[in-house]
Design a protein around this motif. Structure first.
Motif, mmCIF file in Angstrom:
data_model
loop_
_atom_site.group_PDB
_atom_site.id
_atom_site.type_symbol
_atom_site.label_atom_id
_atom_site.label_comp_id
_atom_site.label_asym_id
_atom_site.label_seq_id
_atom_site.Cartn_x
_atom_site.Cartn_y
_atom_site.Cartn_z
ATOM 1 N N TYR A 100 -111.692 99.738 66.958
ATOM 2 C CA TYR A 100 -111.178 98.388 66.771
ATOM 3 C C TYR A 100 -111.495 97.826 65.397
ATOM 4 C CZ TYR A 100 -111.020 98.774 71.835
ATOM 5 O OH TYR A 100 -110.769 99.191 73.115
ATOM 6 N N ALA A 101 -110.618 96.940 64.949
ATOM 7 C CA ALA A 101 -110.931 96.161 63.753
ATOM 8 C C ALA A 101 -112.065 95.197 64.091
ATOM 9 C CB ALA A 101 -109.701 95.391 63.287
ATOM 10 N N LEU A 102 -112.941 94.979 63.143
ATOM 11 C CA LEU A 102 -114.060 94.053 63.323
ATOM 12 C C LEU A 102 -113.995 92.981 62.252
ATOM 13 C CD1 LEU A 102 -116.956 96.582 64.034
ATOM 14 C CD2 LEU A 102 -115.607 95.273 65.685
ATOM 15 N N GLY A 103 -114.194 91.751 62.671
ATOM 16 C CA GLY A 103 -114.120 90.639 61.743
ATOM 17 C C GLY A 103 -115.418 89.877 61.637
ATOM 18 N N TRP A 104 -115.556 89.174 60.529
ATOM 19 C CA TRP A 104 -116.694 88.277 60.300
ATOM 20 C C TRP A 104 -116.175 86.852 60.165
ATOM 21 C CZ3 TRP A 104 -121.821 89.500 60.424
ATOM 22 C CH2 TRP A 104 -122.165 90.842 60.374
ATOM 23 N N PHE A 105 -116.875 85.949 60.791
ATOM 24 C CA PHE A 105 -116.583 84.520 60.707
ATOM 25 C C PHE A 105 -117.881 83.789 60.396
ATOM 26 C CE2 PHE A 105 -112.248 84.001 62.426
ATOM 27 C CZ PHE A 105 -112.014 85.298 62.831
ATOM 28 N N ARG A 106 -117.759 82.528 60.013
ATOM 29 C CA ARG A 106 -118.941 81.712 59.795
ATOM 30 C C ARG A 106 -118.658 80.283 60.223
ATOM 31 N NH1 ARG A 106 -119.170 81.663 53.139
ATOM 32 N NH2 ARG A 106 -117.336 80.325 52.781
ATOM 33 N N ILE A 149 -112.299 94.214 58.777
ATOM 34 C CA ILE A 149 -112.180 95.612 58.383
ATOM 35 C C ILE A 149 -111.446 96.363 59.483
ATOM 36 C CG2 ILE A 149 -114.441 96.224 59.357
ATOM 37 C CD1 ILE A 149 -114.754 98.163 56.934
ATOM 38 N N SER A 150 -110.580 97.280 59.070
ATOM 39 C CA SER A 150 -109.833 98.064 60.039
ATOM 40 C C SER A 150 -110.744 99.033 60.778
ATOM 41 C CB SER A 150 -108.721 98.844 59.332
ATOM 42 O OG SER A 150 -109.299 99.789 58.427
ATOM 43 N N TRP A 151 -110.234 99.619 61.856
ATOM 44 C CA TRP A 151 -111.059 100.520 62.640
ATOM 45 C C TRP A 151 -111.516 101.721 61.821
ATOM 46 C CZ3 TRP A 151 -110.032 105.642 63.343
ATOM 47 C CH2 TRP A 151 -108.740 106.074 63.013
ATOM 48 N N GLY A 190 -111.984 101.694 58.555
ATOM 49 C CA GLY A 190 -112.778 101.272 57.402
ATOM 50 C C GLY A 190 -112.016 101.331 56.097
ATOM 51 N N TYR A 191 -110.777 101.789 56.124
ATOM 52 C CA TYR A 191 -110.022 101.959 54.886
ATOM 53 C C TYR A 191 -109.353 100.673 54.405
ATOM 54 C CZ TYR A 191 -110.601 107.011 55.352
ATOM 55 O OH TYR A 191 -111.125 108.269 55.444
ATOM 56 N N SER A 192 -109.243 99.711 55.284
ATOM 57 C CA SER A 192 -108.555 98.481 54.913
ATOM 58 C C SER A 192 -109.432 97.270 55.208
ATOM 59 C CB SER A 192 -107.240 98.373 55.694
ATOM 60 O OG SER A 192 -106.537 97.217 55.325
ATOM 61 N N THR A 193 -109.464 96.334 54.261
ATOM 62 C CA THR A 193 -110.206 95.092 54.442
ATOM 63 C C THR A 193 -109.375 93.928 53.929
ATOM 64 O OG1 THR A 193 -111.317 95.451 52.317
ATOM 65 C CG2 THR A 193 -112.526 96.091 54.298
ATOM 66 N N THR A 194 -109.653 92.765 54.478
ATOM 67 C CA THR A 194 -109.029 91.516 54.040
ATOM 68 C C THR A 194 -110.113 90.456 54.012
ATOM 69 O OG1 THR A 194 -106.904 92.115 55.058
ATOM 70 C CG2 THR A 194 -107.260 89.795 54.527
ATOM 71 N N TYR A 195 -110.076 89.591 52.997
ATOM 72 C CA TYR A 195 -111.112 88.572 52.836
ATOM 73 C C TYR A 195 -110.498 87.190 52.646
ATOM 74 C CZ TYR A 195 -114.009 92.659 51.906
ATOM 75 O OH TYR A 195 -114.664 93.866 52.003
ATOM 76 N N ALA A 196 -111.282 86.198 53.030
ATOM 77 C CA ALA A 196 -110.908 84.828 52.721
ATOM 78 C C ALA A 196 -111.053 84.615 51.221
ATOM 79 C CB ALA A 196 -111.817 83.860 53.476
ATOM 80 N N ASP A 197 -110.240 83.734 50.676
ATOM 81 C CA ASP A 197 -110.284 83.477 49.233
ATOM 82 C C ASP A 197 -111.662 83.002 48.787
ATOM 83 O OD1 ASP A 197 -106.875 82.178 48.977
ATOM 84 O OD2 ASP A 197 -107.656 84.230 48.951
ATOM 85 N N SER A 198 -112.356 82.285 49.651
ATOM 86 C CA SER A 198 -113.648 81.700 49.283
ATOM 87 C C SER A 198 -114.735 82.752 49.060
ATOM 88 C CB SER A 198 -114.100 80.715 50.365
ATOM 89 O OG SER A 198 -114.193 81.368 51.627
ATOM 90 N N VAL A 199 -114.540 83.960 49.580
ATOM 91 C CA VAL A 199 -115.573 84.994 49.439
ATOM 92 C C VAL A 199 -115.069 86.226 48.696
ATOM 93 C CG1 VAL A 199 -116.613 84.202 51.593
ATOM 94 C CG2 VAL A 199 -115.086 86.190 51.613
ATOM 95 N N TYR A 231 -106.311 93.671 68.896
ATOM 96 C CA TYR A 231 -104.911 94.003 68.621
ATOM 97 C C TYR A 231 -104.655 94.282 67.147
ATOM 98 C CZ TYR A 231 -104.679 92.188 73.331
ATOM 99 O OH TYR A 231 -104.895 91.953 74.664
ATOM 100 N N GLY A 232 -105.705 94.541 66.405
ATOM 101 C CA GLY A 232 -105.542 94.848 64.989
ATOM 102 C C GLY A 232 -106.099 93.756 64.106
ATOM 103 N N MET A 233 -106.079 94.008 62.818
ATOM 104 C CA MET A 233 -106.658 93.072 61.847
ATOM 105 C C MET A 233 -106.017 91.695 61.975
ATOM 106 S SD MET A 233 -106.921 95.653 58.601
ATOM 107 C CE MET A 233 -107.706 94.471 57.521
ATOM 108 N N ALA A 234 -106.870 90.672 61.989
ATOM 109 C CA ALA A 234 -106.392 89.312 62.195
ATOM 110 C C ALA A 234 -107.350 88.340 61.525
ATOM 111 C CB ALA A 234 -106.293 89.014 63.687
ATOM 112 N N SER A 235 -106.929 87.066 61.437
ATOM 113 C CA SER A 235 -107.751 86.076 60.745
ATOM 114 C C SER A 235 -108.024 84.818 61.568
ATOM 115 C CB SER A 235 -107.086 85.671 59.426
ATOM 116 O OG SER A 235 -105.822 85.087 59.680
ATOM 117 N N LYS A 236 -107.511 84.751 62.787
ATOM 118 C CA LYS A 236 -107.701 83.559 63.603
ATOM 119 C C LYS A 236 -108.738 83.806 64.692
ATOM 120 C CE LYS A 236 -103.000 81.877 62.826
ATOM 121 N NZ LYS A 236 -101.739 81.423 63.456
#
Length: 122
Positions: A31-37, A50-52, A54-63, A100-105
């Motif tokens: 599974y994709a794993l996300g970090w929130f704060r 990060i994707s399952w 590890g090859y793909s990542t997405t970040y918030a603009d602030s970090v 269900y895959g990489m997400a931001s919400k």
């Protein structure tokens, strides 16, 4: 099943810190794993994912450019490397699963556990 974040602490601005996210009870490697704060009085916000594989990542603009997410599936663990920390990075940091895959919400994630408190002093 929960994902437990650890490694938080009190640091000065400009310092680095690495958080770990460990899964208990079930493997998280598929599974994709996300970090929130979540800062005091504010809503939980997306930090990165990060994707399952590890090859793909997405970040918030602030970090972006300061934080890096990685994972070691053999250890069932993900990491959040935080560099050049700022006082505005102060928050409780959580990791969670995106089934269900990489997400931001927030609502697209589950397996929330207790977070790790990061405090950055100026």
């Amino acid at each position: 099943v929960q994902l437990q974040a650890s490694g938080g602490g009190l640091v000065q601005a400009g310092a680095s810190l690495r958080l770990s996210c460990a899964a208990s009870g079930r493997p998280a490697s598929n599974y994709a794993l996300g970090w929130f704060r979540q800062a005091p009085g504010k809503q939980r916000e997306f930090v990165g994912v990060i994707s399952w594989s590890g090859y793909s990542t997405t970040y918030a603009d602030s970090v972006k450019g300061r934080f890096t997410i990685s994972r070691e599936n053999a250890k069932n663990t993900a990491y959040l490397q935080m560099n050049s920390l700022k006082p505005e990075d102060t928050a409780v940091y959580y990791c969670a699963r995106a089934p269900y895959g990489m997400a931001s919400k927030v609502e697209q994630y589950d397996w929330w556990g207790q977070g790790a408190l990061v405090t950055v002093s100026s």
